[in-house]
Write a protein that holds these residues in place. Sequence first.
Motif, PDB file in Angstrom:
ATOM      1  N   ARG A  93      23.166  30.268  28.757  1.00 46.05           N
ATOM      2  CA  ARG A  93      21.985  30.474  27.917  1.00 46.05           C
ATOM      3  C   ARG A  93      21.038  31.451  28.577  1.00 46.05           C
ATOM      4  O   ARG A  93      21.272  31.919  29.697  1.00 46.05           O
ATOM      5  CB  ARG A  93      21.308  29.144  27.621  1.00 46.05           C
ATOM      6  CG  ARG A  93      20.824  28.403  28.826  1.00 46.05           C
ATOM      7  CD  ARG A  93      20.280  27.057  28.343  1.00 46.05           C
ATOM      8  NE  ARG A  93      19.989  26.144  29.397  1.00 46.05           N
ATOM      9  CZ  ARG A  93      20.041  24.832  29.254  1.00 46.05           C
ATOM     10  NH1 ARG A  93      20.386  24.278  28.114  1.00 46.05           N
ATOM     11  NH2 ARG A  93      19.731  24.041  30.249  1.00 46.05           N
ATOM     12  N   ARG A 147      29.521  26.227  24.991  1.00 43.56           N
ATOM     13  CA  ARG A 147      28.921  26.051  23.656  1.00 43.56           C
ATOM     14  C   ARG A 147      27.971  27.186  23.310  1.00 43.56           C
ATOM     15  O   ARG A 147      27.422  27.887  24.181  1.00 43.56           O
ATOM     16  CB  ARG A 147      28.267  24.691  23.505  1.00 43.56           C
ATOM     17  CG  ARG A 147      27.221  24.109  24.404  1.00 43.56           C
ATOM     18  CD  ARG A 147      26.362  24.880  25.203  1.00 43.56           C
ATOM     19  NE  ARG A 147      25.166  24.146  25.575  1.00 43.56           N
ATOM     20  CZ  ARG A 147      23.950  24.641  25.544  1.00 43.56           C
ATOM     21  NH1 ARG A 147      23.738  25.880  25.199  1.00 43.56           N
ATOM     22  NH2 ARG A 147      22.903  23.928  25.916  1.00 43.56           N
ATOM     23  N   LEU A 168      15.228  29.668  29.738  1.00 41.17           N
ATOM     24  CA  LEU A 168      15.396  28.214  29.747  1.00 41.17           C
ATOM     25  C   LEU A 168      15.654  27.649  31.151  1.00 41.17           C
ATOM     26  O   LEU A 168      16.045  26.487  31.289  1.00 41.17           O
ATOM     27  CB  LEU A 168      16.526  27.825  28.777  1.00 41.17           C
ATOM     28  CG  LEU A 168      16.170  28.082  27.303  1.00 41.17           C
ATOM     29  CD1 LEU A 168      17.375  27.880  26.400  1.00 41.17           C
ATOM     30  CD2 LEU A 168      15.033  27.164  26.853  1.00 41.17           C
TER      31      LEU A 168
HETATM   32  N1  GLU Z   1      18.709  26.322  20.735  1.00 42.13           N
HETATM   33  C1  GLU Z   1      18.154  26.958  21.881  1.00 42.13           C
HETATM   34  C2  GLU Z   1      17.640  28.325  21.508  1.00 42.13           C
HETATM   35  O1  GLU Z   1      18.109  28.919  20.559  1.00 42.13           O
HETATM   36  C3  GLU Z   1      19.147  27.189  22.982  1.00 42.13           C
HETATM   37  C4  GLU Z   1      19.439  25.967  23.659  1.00 42.13           C
HETATM   38  C5  GLU Z   1      20.377  26.021  24.815  1.00 42.13           C
HETATM   39  O2  GLU Z   1      21.156  26.959  24.966  1.00 42.13           O
HETATM   40  O3  GLU Z   1      20.339  25.047  25.529  1.00 42.13           O
HETATM   41  O4  GLU Z   1      16.748  28.786  22.171  1.00 42.13           O
END
Ligand code: GLU
Length: 306
Positions: free
Chosen positions: A236, A15, A240
Amino acid sequence: MENHDLLPRRGYRGRLAPSPTGYLHIGHARTFWTAYKRAREAGGKLVMRMEDLDAQRSQPEYVDAAVEDLRWLGIRWDEGPDVGGRFGPYLQSQRHAVYLDAWKLLLRLGKIYPCRCSRKDIEAAVAAPHEGGSVAADEQDDEPIYPGTCRKYHRVVAQIAGSRARELEEPEGLSWRFTVPSSEIIEFEDLNLGRQRFVAGRDFGDFVVWRRDGVPSYQLACVVDDAAMQITEVVRGADLLKSTARQILLNRALGYVNPSWYHCKLLVDDSGKRLAKRHDALSLRALRDLGLKPDYIVSAEVPVEA
Ligand code: GLU
């Protein structure tokens, strides 16, 4: 940037999860390109999910810009707000009911408690000398480690779990925190960065799953959607990593299977600082206006965090 030795699983579903709170920059482009490439190499599917829960910071203009910029880059997805798909809706702002069900389950399981602390209270408690030792700030995602002021409600909630909890249909304008198992080591194998290890209660504290303003937190919405959309691998940014540790705890509590994790190293600017949305000069729009081509943006040698 990537590790090609580790083959993705069969039935791969990846995703892209942009937050429409600003224009995407070159760092996002590289991460999303990696996600796209891994899905394609696995012969899998790619889902675009818009993480637009923060009503104050998300703007429709940035939703459109993200779609346009990623398409310009050459990224294609199989499901998403603009193309539909069987796991929609793909805008988080339209998925409230799914998140509420997860909140109710956590409540019944006695895993969360209501919290009345304001950000100011927490900052003050964290700054003050604290009984039982100092409280470290969480440098990675800037969230101070919650000092546990409202943890006392946990027992009460656990006692009513299964009885009055059933009547409690809404989070009722409070924020709700997940009780992390203090001192438990959360380890996982990252497909790009190798073994990762965090300690609950030391590297991060009880984190918010539901916000006072009536929306789920990023952590809750993300695990609920990754499970509902049957995501098998999450690609990602390395900023994170600690969120991943939190999400592993949430997945366990909710009975979800963990996807595989692949964190991309973060790009840095000339002074070695991480890129952020405020680096407007490095937005995809600005780079495109300068005449840079998508190929260059996704493949140029760029400095990354050590
Ligand atoms: N929406 C999050 C961001 O743009 C990323 C979330 C994810 O990849 O879990 O930092």
